[in-house]
Design a protein around this motif. Structure first.
Motif, PDB file in Angstrom:
ATOM      1  N   SER A 165      71.534 -15.811  18.130  1.00  0.00           N
ATOM      2  CA  SER A 165      70.885 -16.905  18.825  1.00  0.00           C
ATOM      3  C   SER A 165      71.744 -17.549  19.817  1.00  0.00           C
ATOM      4  O   SER A 165      71.445 -18.058  21.159  1.00  0.00           O
ATOM      5  CB  SER A 165      69.899 -17.743  18.252  1.00  0.00           C
ATOM      6  OG  SER A 165      70.627 -18.299  17.203  1.00  0.00           O
ATOM      7  N   PHE A 166      72.986 -17.888  19.388  1.00  0.00           N
ATOM      8  CA  PHE A 166      73.931 -18.624  20.388  1.00  0.00           C
ATOM      9  C   PHE A 166      74.592 -17.801  21.360  1.00  0.00           C
ATOM     10  O   PHE A 166      74.407 -16.748  21.427  1.00  0.00           O
ATOM     11  CB  PHE A 166      75.009 -19.386  19.367  1.00  0.00           C
ATOM     12  CG  PHE A 166      74.655 -20.718  19.001  1.00  0.00           C
ATOM     13  CD1 PHE A 166      74.406 -21.744  20.089  1.00  0.00           C
ATOM     14  CD2 PHE A 166      74.915 -20.984  17.820  1.00  0.00           C
ATOM     15  CE1 PHE A 166      73.916 -22.819  19.762  1.00  0.00           C
ATOM     16  CE2 PHE A 166      74.673 -22.579  17.494  1.00  0.00           C
ATOM     17  CZ  PHE A 166      73.997 -23.426  18.460  1.00  0.00           C
ATOM     18  N   GLN A 202      74.456  -8.618  20.880  1.00  0.00           N
ATOM     19  CA  GLN A 202      73.541  -9.135  21.623  1.00  0.00           C
ATOM     20  C   GLN A 202      73.175 -10.803  21.493  1.00  0.00           C
ATOM     21  O   GLN A 202      72.775 -11.099  20.543  1.00  0.00           O
ATOM     22  CB  GLN A 202      72.214  -8.582  21.571  1.00  0.00           C
ATOM     23  CG  GLN A 202      72.256  -6.921  22.146  1.00  0.00           C
ATOM     24  CD  GLN A 202      70.827  -6.559  22.503  1.00  0.00           C
ATOM     25  OE1 GLN A 202      69.870  -7.376  22.652  1.00  0.00           O
ATOM     26  NE2 GLN A 202      70.775  -5.239  22.606  1.00  0.00           N
ATOM     27  N   LEU A 203      73.968 -11.507  22.444  1.00  0.00           N
ATOM     28  CA  LEU A 203      73.912 -12.812  22.403  1.00  0.00           C
ATOM     29  C   LEU A 203      72.608 -13.248  22.944  1.00  0.00           C
ATOM     30  O   LEU A 203      71.790 -12.884  23.708  1.00  0.00           O
ATOM     31  CB  LEU A 203      74.923 -13.531  23.218  1.00  0.00           C
ATOM     32  CG  LEU A 203      76.409 -12.940  22.517  1.00  0.00           C
ATOM     33  CD1 LEU A 203      77.654 -13.449  23.543  1.00  0.00           C
ATOM     34  CD2 LEU A 203      76.776 -13.465  21.230  1.00  0.00           C
ATOM     35  N   ASN A 204      72.434 -14.452  22.776  1.00  0.00           N
ATOM     36  CA  ASN A 204      71.152 -15.321  23.436  1.00  0.00           C
ATOM     37  C   ASN A 204      69.805 -14.663  22.904  1.00  0.00           C
ATOM     38  O   ASN A 204      68.789 -14.684  23.538  1.00  0.00           O
ATOM     39  CB  ASN A 204      71.090 -15.298  24.846  1.00  0.00           C
ATOM     40  CG  ASN A 204      72.282 -16.076  25.461  1.00  0.00           C
ATOM     41  OD1 ASN A 204      72.533 -17.144  24.871  1.00  0.00           O
ATOM     42  ND2 ASN A 204      73.077 -15.583  26.301  1.00  0.00           N
ATOM     43  N   LYS A 205      69.808 -13.965  21.570  1.00  0.00           N
ATOM     44  CA  LYS A 205      68.703 -13.535  20.919  1.00  0.00           C
ATOM     45  C   LYS A 205      68.178 -14.074  19.918  1.00  0.00           C
ATOM     46  O   LYS A 205      68.759 -14.002  18.785  1.00  0.00           O
ATOM     47  CB  LYS A 205      68.739 -11.912  21.040  1.00  0.00           C
ATOM     48  CG  LYS A 205      69.199 -11.171  21.886  1.00  0.00           C
ATOM     49  CD  LYS A 205      68.133 -10.850  22.748  1.00  0.00           C
ATOM     50  CE  LYS A 205      68.413 -10.753  24.560  1.00  0.00           C
ATOM     51  NZ  LYS A 205      69.256  -9.625  24.604  1.00  0.00           N
ATOM     52  N   VAL A 206      67.089 -14.769  19.771  1.00  0.00           N
ATOM     53  CA  VAL A 206      66.661 -15.446  18.467  1.00  0.00           C
ATOM     54  C   VAL A 206      65.716 -14.440  17.885  1.00  0.00           C
ATOM     55  O   VAL A 206      64.421 -14.521  18.430  1.00  0.00           O
ATOM     56  CB  VAL A 206      65.885 -16.824  19.054  1.00  0.00           C
ATOM     57  CG1 VAL A 206      65.610 -17.522  17.674  1.00  0.00           C
ATOM     58  CG2 VAL A 206      66.861 -17.666  19.783  1.00  0.00           C
ATOM     59  N   LYS A 209      61.684 -15.007  17.655  1.00  0.00           N
ATOM     60  CA  LYS A 209      61.040 -15.297  18.922  1.00  0.00           C
ATOM     61  C   LYS A 209      61.176 -14.442  20.009  1.00  0.00           C
ATOM     62  O   LYS A 209      60.100 -13.778  20.607  1.00  0.00           O
ATOM     63  CB  LYS A 209      62.175 -16.598  19.490  1.00  0.00           C
ATOM     64  CG  LYS A 209      61.884 -17.812  18.824  1.00  0.00           C
ATOM     65  CD  LYS A 209      60.876 -18.684  18.953  1.00  0.00           C
ATOM     66  CE  LYS A 209      60.403 -19.903  18.244  1.00  0.00           C
ATOM     67  NZ  LYS A 209      59.158 -20.455  18.563  1.00  0.00           N
ATOM     68  N   ILE A 210      62.324 -13.816  20.572  1.00  0.00           N
ATOM     69  CA  ILE A 210      62.374 -12.713  21.452  1.00  0.00           C
ATOM     70  C   ILE A 210      61.965 -11.389  20.835  1.00  0.00           C
ATOM     71  O   ILE A 210      61.270 -10.401  21.519  1.00  0.00           O
ATOM     72  CB  ILE A 210      63.584 -12.605  21.964  1.00  0.00           C
ATOM     73  CG1 ILE A 210      63.760 -11.711  23.352  1.00  0.00           C
ATOM     74  CG2 ILE A 210      64.678 -12.068  20.929  1.00  0.00           C
ATOM     75  CD1 ILE A 210      63.427 -12.383  24.480  1.00  0.00           C
ATOM     76  N   LYS A 211      62.021 -11.019  19.752  1.00  0.00           N
ATOM     77  CA  LYS A 211      61.503 -10.182  18.919  1.00  0.00           C
ATOM     78  C   LYS A 211      61.412 -10.377  17.281  1.00  0.00           C
ATOM     79  O   LYS A 211      62.184 -11.210  16.951  1.00  0.00           O
ATOM     80  CB  LYS A 211      62.402  -8.805  19.267  1.00  0.00           C
ATOM     81  CG  LYS A 211      63.876  -8.842  18.938  1.00  0.00           C
ATOM     82  CD  LYS A 211      64.593  -7.761  19.424  1.00  0.00           C
ATOM     83  CE  LYS A 211      64.881  -7.555  21.088  1.00  0.00           C
ATOM     84  NZ  LYS A 211      65.129  -6.514  21.462  1.00  0.00           N
ATOM     85  N   SER A 212      60.567  -9.599  16.779  1.00  0.00           N
ATOM     86  CA  SER A 212      60.413  -9.919  15.411  1.00  0.00           C
ATOM     87  C   SER A 212      61.105  -8.735  14.525  1.00  0.00           C
ATOM     88  O   SER A 212      61.391  -7.520  15.076  1.00  0.00           O
ATOM     89  CB  SER A 212      58.727  -9.819  15.069  1.00  0.00           C
ATOM     90  OG  SER A 212      58.450  -8.502  15.246  1.00  0.00           O
ATOM     91  N   GLU A 215      59.034  -5.514  14.995  1.00  0.00           N
ATOM     92  CA  GLU A 215      59.448  -4.709  16.080  1.00  0.00           C
ATOM     93  C   GLU A 215      60.879  -4.137  16.063  1.00  0.00           C
ATOM     94  O   GLU A 215      60.895  -2.813  16.501  1.00  0.00           O
ATOM     95  CB  GLU A 215      59.366  -5.741  17.322  1.00  0.00           C
ATOM     96  CG  GLU A 215      57.954  -6.278  17.863  1.00  0.00           C
ATOM     97  CD  GLU A 215      58.039  -7.359  18.905  1.00  0.00           C
ATOM     98  OE1 GLU A 215      57.515  -7.282  19.833  1.00  0.00           O
ATOM     99  OE2 GLU A 215      58.579  -8.452  18.525  1.00  0.00           O
ATOM    100  N   ILE A 394      63.379 -20.188  11.491  1.00  0.00           N
ATOM    101  CA  ILE A 394      63.001 -19.542  12.549  1.00  0.00           C
ATOM    102  C   ILE A 394      62.273 -17.996  12.364  1.00  0.00           C
ATOM    103  O   ILE A 394      61.199 -17.628  12.591  1.00  0.00           O
ATOM    104  CB  ILE A 394      63.772 -19.573  13.478  1.00  0.00           C
ATOM    105  CG1 ILE A 394      63.696 -21.135  14.482  1.00  0.00           C
ATOM    106  CG2 ILE A 394      63.199 -18.528  14.650  1.00  0.00           C
ATOM    107  CD1 ILE A 394      64.137 -21.150  15.770  1.00  0.00           C
TER     108      ILE A 394
END
Ligand SMILES: Cc1cc2nc3c(=O)[nH]c(=O)nc-3n(C[C@H](O)[C@H](O)[C@H](O)COP(=O)(O)OP(=O)(O)OC[C@H]3O[C@@H](n4cnc5c(N)ncnc54)[C@H](O)[C@@H]3O)c2cc1C
Ligand SMILES: Cc1cc2nc3c(=O)[nH]c(=O)nc-3n(C[C@H](O)[C@H](O)[C@H](O)COP(=O)(O)OP(=O)(O)OC[C@H]3O[C@@H](n4cnc5c(N)ncnc54)[C@H](O)[C@@H]3O)c2cc1C
Ligand code: SF4
Ligand code: SF4
Ligand code: FES
Lengths: 460, 282
Positions: A165-166, A202-206, A209-212, A215, A394
């Motif tokens: 996520s960071f 892959q950075l910036n991926k929570v 939120k962006i995918k479960s 998924e 989260i």
């Protein structure tokens, strides 16, 4: 030979280091490393290995150092540990490998951590990417647990994608542990090595939120998911005045300084507030890191406020000593009851109550008991809460099938399998806030379990 | 990298960007926000996802220059790209169970309000919108609101458009005539959201505000976005950013936003004075 004492390691002078973020412990020179390595008894039944959660072949790598085969020593460690430069620095060796060393009883166990850190400077930089045709695995969280699982799975032949996520990989190693204890360059180098194994980060991926998780498994074709999302939720005490300006969680303070590089403000644009008189609540590594960081940022006084006594502080002995040398004050057997502020909403002080030690509690430590009527006030214009972290919810809020315990940690079996098929977990999200090496051990075990799981499915 | 496919100036110091981010566009909903780090040394800045186009794979942000970091973002041009964008963050806003709603925006608040109005209308609600600004040229997206709203009212501080005065003047007038609404949604400066909440409390009318606290990670990890809501501490990034306006401790929020005032000045000096980099000295 065993009568020789441990080889000392150079450290920066406390008077100099409190003014900068340079690494305190300087590491062994080759001569020092060889000298220390030669003290090892090369036990036939090496007890030290029992203390290492990732089972490094300790006598073998030490022998290679003694023979001045530094590259080979590094390779030996890397068979089991993908992050030796990090573990050599931050592992609580005194409670793990060095505690089990047969020389521990003499008070001079082999300095296994320092030797490991030394060897990490050597070895092949060129990593060959293994053939990856065994399937796809997703890893959530690029902390030590996730990175270890990813590296091991890549070596076994899986195509691994890490979601973080960071904007940087590393977890607590990047945002929590300060530069003067673990240079970020060292962390990044080790992460780059893991990328060379073919691991995609892959950075910036929570995730959540962006995918479960569903998924990832159902739409994107990942055959298994490893969850290593850590214990990132800061605890507060619920005291009056806790939302005053100047009250930080240790997480926020350290993230601003480490990850966002506020210590280089205004070159880096993230600000951090530092008071003249800083009170850090707590007695663990996180509290020591926060107190020492505040001092380096220019606080005139930085103190630890802890409700038990020094013996019961959970921080590593080495960190407590370093903190003392640097002039951190210890307010022991004190517990804050209220944070005081002025009309502009800034902190001006703390109200504390004095404590005494009673009977041992579940953790075996004597329970602190408040002494009635002993409240007193002290000045402070900054307060940092370092009283622990809860698991990060989260991803879990989004995946109710992954069951959790009453503490919010993920339920797993001994190899990391969660209650959801194909989903494994490890590190702080399972144990609650623990250590780097335990998180790595969990990542390793889970990587093996994931391999077994995928292979058994493929066989059917 | 997140490429800017379109940039427009909406008003003095207010810019609209359309940014390529297909994965985010696929998941964005009204109420979500993002955190943007423009370049390596920049702050992480929270911004509302003001609109999105799933087919084009783009998201929209509207940014007002208030300090160094927002100016830095506004200096970006079409074809350039932002370094990091993390989203969607926060909780989408409930828009399904309403028949009649008043939506109130103060200044830049119109941008974050827009997706909510759009979603309310999509779900069949009848929306009355009140847009406020200091002066006429600072109004944004008036046409978009006109298209969606049953009634659109404008208020400017100097009377250069619509009613002279604050949005609360208009709201008060509306409510005194007819208060048969299900809810009020108010987005804008803290002081404006507080004034709206105080007013609607008199009518016992449900009011939702969206808080723009300070933030670092946006995922519940730092607690920097703490806000007291109904005597309890909440984290705006994961518990919000929308909250019941009657429960929010606005005074506390206004104080918290002043936390870094001195630092903001220091950044300005650093750049204007060109002194080079000084290590943060107290
Ligand atoms: C200040 C501090 C000092 C410490 N000092 C020591 C020490 O000296 N020695 C020691 O052994 N241990 C120390 N520890 C503890 C140690 O750092 C942790 O136990 C260890 O990092 C846990 O590793 P992890 O991989 O489980 O989690 P983390 O390191 O917390 O990594 C989790 C990662 O997951 C990411 N993440 C979370 N949620 C999501 C999501 N939904 N989607 C995508 N990514 C997500 C996070 O951003 C983070 O990068 C310290 C901890 C702190 C905070
Ligand atoms: C969930 C959320 C959504 C947001 N959506 C948008 C948006 O869509 N468009 C937009 O332009 N801004 C939005 N903001 C506000 C935006 O993040 C701030 O304006 C920005 O961080 C200010 O940074 P700066 O360095 O330019 O200003 P600073 O130099 O930090 O501050 C300049 C002035 O702005 C004030 N300020 C600082 N932070 C904020 C803040 N968070 N909100 C309001 N005023 C602030 C300061 O008190 C100061 O007076 C949002 C904030 C949040 C938390
Ligand atoms: S990884 Fe940690 S426990 Fe294992 S040998 Fe190294 S320092 Fe000791
Ligand atoms: S137990 Fe101590 S002396 Fe024995 S092999 Fe391990 S490190 Fe060497
Ligand atoms: S922004 Fe860090 S917890 Fe909300």
């Amino acid at each position: 030979m065993s009568k020789q004492s441990r080889t000392e390691m150079e450290e920066l002078d406390p008077r100099v280091r409190v003014n900068n973020f340079a690494e305190v412990a300087q590491g062994y020179t080759p001569e020092q490393a060889v000298k220390e390595a030669k003290r090892c008894l090369q036990c036939a039944d090496p007890k030290c290995m029992e203390g290492c959660p990732v089972q490094i072949d300790i006598p073998d790598f030490i022998e290679l150092i003694a023979e001045e085969k530094f590259d080979a020593a590094a390779e030996k460690i890397k068979e089991k540990n993908n992050l030796p430069a990090i573990c050599g620095r931050v592992c609580p060796q005194e409670d793990q490998c060095e505690l089990k060393c047969v020389l521990e009883s003499t008070g001079e166990p082999i300095a296994i951590g320092r030797l490991e850190r030394f060897a990490a400077n050597y070895g092949e930089d060129e990593v060959t990417k293994p053939v990856q045709d065994k399937g796809k695995v997703a890893v959530v969280g690029a902390g030590p647990a996730g990175l270890t699982a990813a590296a091991d799975l890549a070596k076994m032949g899986y195509k691994v994608t890490v979601f973080e996520s960071f904007h940087e990989a590393g977890g607590v190693l990047k945002y929590g542990i300060p530069e003067f204890r673990l240079p970020k360059e060292v962390v990044q180098e080790e992460i780059d090595q893991i990328k060379k194994l073919g691991v995609e980060i892959q950075l910036n991926k929570v995730v959540g939120k962006i995918k479960s998780v569903d998924e990832l498994m159902e739409q994107e074709g990942y055959q298994a998911v490893f969850v290593g999302t850590g214990a990132g939720l800061p605890k507060f005490l619920g005291l009056e005045g806790e939302n005053l300006n100047g009250v930080y969680s240790a997480n926020e303070f350290l993230t601003r300084v480490n990850l966002m590089k506020a210590y280089k403000f205004p070159e880096y644009k993230t600000p951090v507030y530092v008071g003249n008189k800083v009170a850090v609540i707590g007695g663990g590594n996180v509290a020591m890191d926060a107190a020492r960081t505040a001092l380096r940022l220019g606080a005139e006084e930085s103190m630890i406020v802890y409700r038990r006594s020094r013996e019961q502080m959970p921080a590593r002995e080495e960190e407590i000593e370093h903190a003392e040398e640097e002039g951190i004050q210890f307010q022991l057997l004190r517990n804050p009851t209220k944070i005081l502020g002025n009309e502009d909403g800034f902190v001006t002080g703390l109200e504390c109550i004095k404590m005494e030690l009673g009977e041992p509690d579940d953790s075996g430590r004597r329970r602190p008991i408040a002494i009635e009527g002993s409240e007193f006030e002290m000045d402070a214009d900054m307060v940092i809460m370092a009283i622990g972290q809860n698991p990060n919810p989260i991803l879990l809020d989004d995946s109710p099938e992954i069951e959790t315990t009453d503490w919010g940690t993920i339920k797993t079996d001994e190899v990391g399998q969660t209650t959801k098929e194909g989903v494994f977990a490890g590190g702080d999200i399972v144990t609650g806030a623990a250590t780097v090496i335990e998180a790595m051990g969990a990542g390793k075990d889970a990587a093996e379990a994931i391999d077994e799981y995928i292979q058994s499915k493929d066989d059917n | 990298m997140y490429e800017i496919v379109e940039k427009n100036k909406l008003a003095p110091e207010i810019f609209h960007f359309e940014v390529k981010a297909p994965e985010i566009a696929a998941k964005a909903q009204a109420g979500h926000f993002l955190i943007l780090r423009a370049v390596e040394k920049a702050e992480r800045i929270p911004l509302t996802i003001a609109d999105y186009d799933r087919e084009q794979g783009t998201i929209d942000i509207v940014v007002q220059e208030v300090g160094y970091s927002s100016q830095q973002i506004c200096d970006f041009e079409e074809g350039e790209a932002f370094l990091d964008v993390v989203a969607p963050l926060g909780n989408p806003i409930e828009t399904e169970d309403y028949d009649r709603v008043i939506c109130v925006a103060g200044g830049l608040g119109a941008a974050p309000l827009y997706p909510k109005v759009k979603s309310l209308v999509d779900h069949g609600a009848e929306v009355t919108t009140i847009l406020g600004a200091q002066r006429a040229e600072k109004l944004i997206w008036e046409d978009r609101f006109a298209d969606l709203s049953e009634d659109l009212y404008i208020a400017t501080d100097d009377g250069s458009r619509g009613t002279e005065g604050f949005v609360t003047n208009v709201l008060e007038e509306l409510l005194s005539e007819d208060n048969d609404y299900d809810a009020v949604i108010a987005i804008g400066p803290m002081i404006m959201m507080q004034a709206v909440s105080d007013l609607t409390a008199e009518y016992d009318l449900k009011t939702i505000v969206s808080l723009n606290t300070l933030m670092v990670d946006g995922t519940g990890m730092c607690g920097g976005c703490r806000v007291t809501v109904g005597e309890e501490t909440k984290f705006a990034c994961v518990d919000g950013p929308a909250f019941d306006g009657h429960e929010v401790d606005f005074e506390e929020q206004r104080r918290r936003k002043k936390f870094y005032e001195e630092h903001e000045e220091e950044i300005e000096e650093h750049h204007v004075g060109g002194e080079g980099c000084r290590v943060q000295a107290k």
